[in-house]
Design a protein around this motif. Structure first.
Motif, PDB file in Angstrom:
ATOM      1  N   THR A 205       0.883  -1.019  -0.027  1.00  0.00           N
ATOM      2  CA  THR A 205       0.074   0.110  -0.075  1.00  0.00           C
ATOM      3  C   THR A 205       0.954   1.154   0.182  1.00  0.00           C
ATOM      4  O   THR A 205       1.777   1.523   1.035  1.00  0.00           O
ATOM      5  CB  THR A 205      -0.858   0.011   1.271  1.00  0.00           C
ATOM      6  OG1 THR A 205      -1.519  -1.003   1.281  1.00  0.00           O
ATOM      7  CG2 THR A 205      -1.811   1.020   1.147  1.00  0.00           C
ATOM      8  N   SER A 293      -4.550  15.441   1.156  1.00  0.00           N
ATOM      9  CA  SER A 293      -3.730  14.433   0.583  1.00  0.00           C
ATOM     10  C   SER A 293      -3.253  14.844  -0.754  1.00  0.00           C
ATOM     11  O   SER A 293      -2.394  14.205  -1.204  1.00  0.00           O
ATOM     12  CB  SER A 293      -5.108  13.373   0.413  1.00  0.00           C
ATOM     13  OG  SER A 293      -5.563  12.853   1.690  1.00  0.00           O
ATOM     14  N   ASP A 317      -5.722   5.045  -2.320  1.00  0.00           N
ATOM     15  CA  ASP A 317      -7.028   4.054  -1.728  1.00  0.00           C
ATOM     16  C   ASP A 317      -7.345   4.846  -0.391  1.00  0.00           C
ATOM     17  O   ASP A 317      -8.273   3.978   0.221  1.00  0.00           O
ATOM     18  CB  ASP A 317      -6.495   2.928  -1.897  1.00  0.00           C
ATOM     19  CG  ASP A 317      -5.153   2.521  -0.830  1.00  0.00           C
ATOM     20  OD1 ASP A 317      -4.762   3.570  -0.179  1.00  0.00           O
ATOM     21  OD2 ASP A 317      -4.977   1.317  -0.742  1.00  0.00           O
ATOM     22  N   HIS A 318      -6.649   5.692   0.225  1.00  0.00           N
ATOM     23  CA  HIS A 318      -7.144   5.915   1.758  1.00  0.00           C
ATOM     24  C   HIS A 318      -6.701   7.570   1.828  1.00  0.00           C
ATOM     25  O   HIS A 318      -5.753   8.157   1.137  1.00  0.00           O
ATOM     26  CB  HIS A 318      -6.502   5.263   2.654  1.00  0.00           C
ATOM     27  CG  HIS A 318      -4.954   5.257   2.851  1.00  0.00           C
ATOM     28  ND1 HIS A 318      -4.146   4.578   1.725  1.00  0.00           N
ATOM     29  CD2 HIS A 318      -4.248   5.908   3.682  1.00  0.00           C
ATOM     30  CE1 HIS A 318      -2.837   4.872   2.217  1.00  0.00           C
ATOM     31  NE2 HIS A 318      -2.919   5.790   3.427  1.00  0.00           N
ATOM     32  N   TYR A 319      -7.467   8.209   2.730  1.00  0.00           N
ATOM     33  CA  TYR A 319      -7.102   9.354   3.135  1.00  0.00           C
ATOM     34  C   TYR A 319      -6.034   9.493   3.840  1.00  0.00           C
ATOM     35  O   TYR A 319      -5.649   8.787   4.762  1.00  0.00           O
ATOM     36  CB  TYR A 319      -8.610   9.976   3.838  1.00  0.00           C
ATOM     37  CG  TYR A 319      -9.596  10.351   2.946  1.00  0.00           C
ATOM     38  CD1 TYR A 319      -9.524  11.162   2.130  1.00  0.00           C
ATOM     39  CD2 TYR A 319     -10.649   9.492   3.379  1.00  0.00           C
ATOM     40  CE1 TYR A 319     -10.879  11.444   1.236  1.00  0.00           C
ATOM     41  CE2 TYR A 319     -12.034   9.572   2.848  1.00  0.00           C
ATOM     42  CZ  TYR A 319     -11.990  10.523   1.657  1.00  0.00           C
ATOM     43  OH  TYR A 319     -13.081  10.639   1.040  1.00  0.00           O
ATOM     44  N   THR A 322      -5.539   8.701   8.015  1.00  0.00           N
ATOM     45  CA  THR A 322      -6.433   7.669   8.517  1.00  0.00           C
ATOM     46  C   THR A 322      -5.634   6.354   8.527  1.00  0.00           C
ATOM     47  O   THR A 322      -6.211   5.479   9.302  1.00  0.00           O
ATOM     48  CB  THR A 322      -7.429   7.222   7.308  1.00  0.00           C
ATOM     49  OG1 THR A 322      -6.960   6.943   5.996  1.00  0.00           O
ATOM     50  CG2 THR A 322      -8.672   8.577   7.234  1.00  0.00           C
ATOM     51  N   LYS A 323      -4.369   5.970   8.096  1.00  0.00           N
ATOM     52  CA  LYS A 323      -3.422   5.176   8.735  1.00  0.00           C
ATOM     53  C   LYS A 323      -2.436   6.210   9.296  1.00  0.00           C
ATOM     54  O   LYS A 323      -2.156   7.294   9.012  1.00  0.00           O
ATOM     55  CB  LYS A 323      -2.859   4.303   7.474  1.00  0.00           C
ATOM     56  CG  LYS A 323      -3.834   3.509   6.832  1.00  0.00           C
ATOM     57  CD  LYS A 323      -3.115   2.822   5.712  1.00  0.00           C
ATOM     58  CE  LYS A 323      -2.269   1.722   6.057  1.00  0.00           C
ATOM     59  NZ  LYS A 323      -2.132   1.030   4.845  1.00  0.00           N
ATOM     60  N   GLN A 484     -12.135   4.107   7.486  1.00  0.00           N
ATOM     61  CA  GLN A 484     -12.363   4.066   5.993  1.00  0.00           C
ATOM     62  C   GLN A 484     -11.040   3.580   5.267  1.00  0.00           C
ATOM     63  O   GLN A 484     -10.935   3.079   4.188  1.00  0.00           O
ATOM     64  CB  GLN A 484     -12.568   5.381   5.307  1.00  0.00           C
ATOM     65  CG  GLN A 484     -14.163   5.728   5.824  1.00  0.00           C
ATOM     66  CD  GLN A 484     -14.594   6.873   4.972  1.00  0.00           C
ATOM     67  OE1 GLN A 484     -14.238   7.182   3.863  1.00  0.00           O
ATOM     68  NE2 GLN A 484     -15.602   7.784   5.546  1.00  0.00           N
ATOM     69  N   ALA A 485      -9.934   3.590   6.299  1.00  0.00           N
ATOM     70  CA  ALA A 485      -8.563   3.165   5.523  1.00  0.00           C
ATOM     71  C   ALA A 485      -8.674   1.467   5.582  1.00  0.00           C
ATOM     72  O   ALA A 485      -8.450   0.927   6.942  1.00  0.00           O
ATOM     73  CB  ALA A 485      -7.371   3.592   6.384  1.00  0.00           C
ATOM     74  N   SER A 488      -5.715  -0.558   7.481  1.00  0.00           N
ATOM     75  CA  SER A 488      -5.174  -0.052   8.418  1.00  0.00           C
ATOM     76  C   SER A 488      -5.216  -1.088   9.793  1.00  0.00           C
ATOM     77  O   SER A 488      -5.908  -1.833  10.049  1.00  0.00           O
ATOM     78  CB  SER A 488      -6.095   1.127   9.125  1.00  0.00           C
ATOM     79  OG  SER A 488      -5.628   1.516  10.318  1.00  0.00           O
TER      80      SER A 488
END
Ligand code: N01
Length: 538
Positions: A205, A293, A317-319, A322-323, A484-485, A488
Motif C-alpha cells: 500500500t 492528501s 486508496d485512503h485519506y 487515516t492510517k 475508512q482506511a 489499517s
C-alpha cells in the motif's frame, strides 16, 4: 494458597511499566515488574532497525511526572534516535532505582485468576502471586511476520524490524529486500539504501509521508523548552493527541487555493506530525482531507523523478492520516537512486520465499541476500493475547475477545477482576503521544489501587459499562475518517483472521481523560467495586 510475591505484578518494563513501578513504590505498594528482555525499554529495547527514531519530538516524548528529571535530561536531536530513548529509559531506571524490583529475562506465559488474586506463570514454569495485575506490554510489541511459504528455506538472514539483532545486520554490498512501507519501512529505506548494494522495496500500500526535518537541538532551544515545560505539559494534557500543540482553527475550504497551499507548505517546511494539525476537520471532513492528501500527492510527484515510480508511490486508496502517518528523512528521494527499486506487491503479490529471494504470484523472481520485514505488529490485542490470561471461572481472554476486544475505558475487562491494562484497546493509546497516554493511565490505576487497598474491594468492569464504552469507541471512530482506511492496523486489518474492530479510542485524549476522571469521581461505577471474593453477577 501461597503468599503473594508482591501486591502488584506489572508485566513489561517500557515507558509504562517503569512509571507504574515508580508510582506504586511511592504509594507504599510492593511491586515487581516481569520483563522478557534483559534490559528496560520495551519498544525501544526491541526496535533497533536502521533509522529507528521517534516520530514525536524529543522534548515531549518523555515523562512529565518529575520536573527535576525534565530539567536534567538533555535531548540532542529534534527526533530522538532509538539509542537515545533507550539511554533515557535506562537513566530513569537508575535514577529512581527501579531495577531492583524488575525480573529481567522473564517471559509471562499465563496469568490465572482465583478468588484471592492472580497466579502469573513464566515460560520457565515459575509461578508468582499477586493481588493486582497490571499489563504494561505495549501496543506494538507483537511482531507480525507474514506467513510466507518457504521462509524457513531462505539461505540469507531475515529479520523483523521489531526484533532487530543487537549487533546489527551487515547489509554492505548485499542485495536487500524490504517488505512494508509503514512508519518503520519509511524510516529504514533511506538508511538501508545507503549501505546496501541494492535495495528492493516491496510495497503493498502506497503511503503518505511528511518530511521530519530532523536537526540537532541547540542550547537556546533546550533552555526555552525547559523554561516552558509547565505550559508545554498543560497543552499536551488538553490536546486531542497528547502533543503540545492544538489543531489550528483554519477552515481549509474557506481559503483560496493559493492560501491553502501556503498553509500546507508552511506545515510541510516545518515538518513532522504537526502537519496533521495544520487545518481543522482534516480527519472528519473528506473534502478537507482531500486538499491535504492532494498536496502530498503532488509533493511525491515533484520529488520522484520517474513518473511511473512516483505514481506507484502515490496513495490513492485512503485519506491522509487515516492510517498512522509516517514522517521521513529523504524517503521519496531515495527512489531516485539507481540502486533502489520499488516492487508493487499489490499488483503482483508475494507468493513465496525461495532460497534466493522472493517469488511473486506472476512467477517473477527477486534475488536477495537479506530480507527485512517491516510488516508491523499485531497491534494492541496481540501483546495481551500472547499471554494465556484466564479470568473468573477459567474464562480465557482469547475467548472473551474472539470477536474483538471489549474493555471499559481500555483499562479493565469484565470477567477479569483486578486486572488493569495500561494503554489497552479502547483507550486513545496509539492515537496519542504514548508517554502522555501512559502517565494518565498509570496515575488513574494508582488512584484506584489506593482505594482498593483501603476498602478491600475488588474491581471488575460491569458488562453494562463495557457495552457503553464499546458503543462510545465505535461512535468516536465513526465520527472520523479513520475506519475508512481498509488496510489499517487500527482496524486489525494487517493480521489475517483478526476481527475487524476499530481498536483505539478516537474521541481525543482530552475527552478520554474526562471520562476517566468522571468514572473515578463517581466512585468507579463501571468497575463494579465489591468486597473481595464476592462473585460478580453483572
Ligand atoms: O507497521 P505498519 P510499522 N505483504 O503496520 C506491509 C509505530 N511506529 O512497523 O498497508 C506485503 O504501519 C503493510 O502493507 P498494508 C507507528 O504507530 C512508530 O511500519 O497492510 N506487505 C505496511 O506497508 C506505526 O504506525 C515509530 O497493505 C505487507 C507495512 O507492511 C506503527 O508503529 C516508528 C504484508 C506495515 O506497516 C507500525 O508501523 C515506527 C505482507 N504480507 C513505527 N504484511 C515512532 O517513531 C504487512 N505488510 C514512534
Amino acid at each position: 494458597m501461597a503468599a503473594d510475591d508482591a501486591d502488584v505484578l506489572v508485566i513489561g518494563a517500557g515507558f509504562a511499566g517503569l512509571y507504574m513501578l515508580h508510582r506504586l513504590r511511592g504509594l507504599g505498594f510492593s511491586a515487581r515488574v516481569l520483563e522478557a528482555a534483559d534490559g528496560v525499554g520495551g519498544t525501544w529495547y526491541w526496535n533497533r532497525y536502521p533509522g529507528a527514531r521517534c516520530d514525536s519530538e524529543s522534548y515531549y516524548y518523555c515523562y512529565s511526572f518529575d520536573p527535576e528529571l525534565e530539567q536534567e535530561w538533555r535531548w540532542t536531536e529534534r527526533y530522538p534516535r532509538q539509542p537515545e530513548i533507550l539511554a533515557y529509559l535506562e537513566h530513569v531506571a537508575d535514577r529512581f532505582d527501579l531495577r531492583r524490583d524488575i525480573d529481567f529475562g522473564v517471559r509471562v506465559a499465563s496469568a490465572v485468576r482465583d478468588d484471592d488474586g492472580w497466579s502469573v506463570t513464566d515460560t520457565d514454569g515459575r509461578v508468582r502471586r499477586c493481588r493486582w495485575l497490571v499489563t504494561a506490554v505495549g501496543c506494538l510489541s507483537a511482531a507480525n511476520v507474514p506467513d510466507l511459504p518457504g521462509l524457513a528455506d531462505f539461505t540469507g538472514p531475515w529479520h523483523h524490524t521489531g526484533r532487530w539483532p543487537h549487533d546489527g545486520v551487515d547489509v554492505a554490498g548485499k542485495r536487500v529486500g524490504l517488505v512494508g512501507t509503514g512508519s518503520t519501512g519509511i524510516q529504514a529505506v533511506p538508511v538501508l539504501a545507503e549501505a546496501a548494494a541494492h535495495l528492493s522495496v516491496f510495497q503493498r500500500t502506497a503511503n503518505y509521508s511528511i518530511p521530519a526535518r530532523n536537526a540537532p537541538v541547540s542550547e537556546a532551544e533546550v533552555a526555552a523548552t525547559k523554561a516552558d515545560y509547565p505550559e508545554i505539559r498543560r497543552v499536551q494534557r488538553e490536546s486531542t493527541n497528547g502533543h503540545p500543540f492544538l489543531v489550528a482553527d483554519v477552515d481549509a475550504l474557506a481559503l483560496s487555493d493559493d492560501e491553502r497551499d501556503g498553509v500546507y507548505q508552511r506545515a510541510w517546511d516545518r515538518g513532522g506530525l504537526r502537519f496533521r494539525a495544520a487545518v481543522k476537520d482534516l480527519l472528519s471532513d473528506p473534502a478537507v482531507n482531500e486538499t491535504a492528501s492532494d498536496f502530498i500527492r503532488e509533493k511525491i510527484h515533484e520529488t520522484v523523478a520517474d513518473p511511473a515510480t512516483a505514481e506507484a508511490l502515490t496513495p490513492r486508496d485512503h485519506y491522509f492520516a487515516t492510517k498512522r502517518p509516517p514522517i521521513d528523512t529523504g524517503y521519496f528521494e531515495t527512489y531516485n537512486r539507481s540502486d533502489v527499486s520499488l516492487v508493487d506487491v499489490r499488483a503482483d503479490p508475494i507468493a513465496s520465499v525461495t532460497p534466493d529471494g522472493l517469488r511473486l504470484a506472476s512467477g517473477a523472481e527477486h534475488e536477495l541476500d537479506v530480507l527485512v520485514f517491516a510488516t508491523g505488529f499485531d497491534a494492541l490485542t496481540g501483546p495481551l493475547l500472547s499471554i494465556d490470561v484466564r479470568g473468573r471461572d477459567g474464562v480465557a481472554l482469547r475467548d472473551a475477545w474472539a470477536e474483538g476486544p471489549r474493555t471499559h475505558l481500555g483499562l479493565g475487562v469484565a470477567g477479569f477482576p483486578d486486572l488493569f491494562t495500561i494503554t489497552g484497546p479502547g483507550s486513545p493509546s496509539v492515537l496519542t503521544n504514548m508517554p502522555t497516554a501512559i502517565e494518565q493511565h498509570v496515575d488513574w490505576i494508582a488512584d484506584l489501587l489506593v482505594r482498593l487497598r483501603e476498602t478491600g474491594e475488588t474491581a471488575e468492569p460491569t458488562r453494562a459499562a463495557e457495552d457503553a464504552w464499546a458503543a462510545r469507541v465505535q461512535e468516536a471512530a465513526d465520527a472520523t475518517l479513520l475506519p475508512q482506511a481498509a488496510s489499517s492496523w487500527y482496524l486489525g486489518a494487517n493480521v489475517p483472521g483478526k476481527p475487524r474492530v476499530f481498536l483505539p479510542f478516537a474521541g481525543g485524549m482530552n475527552h478520554y481523560r474526562r471520562a476517566c476522571d468522571d468514572e473515578a469521581a463517581a466512585g468507579y461505577p463501571g468497575f463494579g467495586l465489591r468486597p473481595r471474593a464476592c462473585v460478580s453477577v453483572s
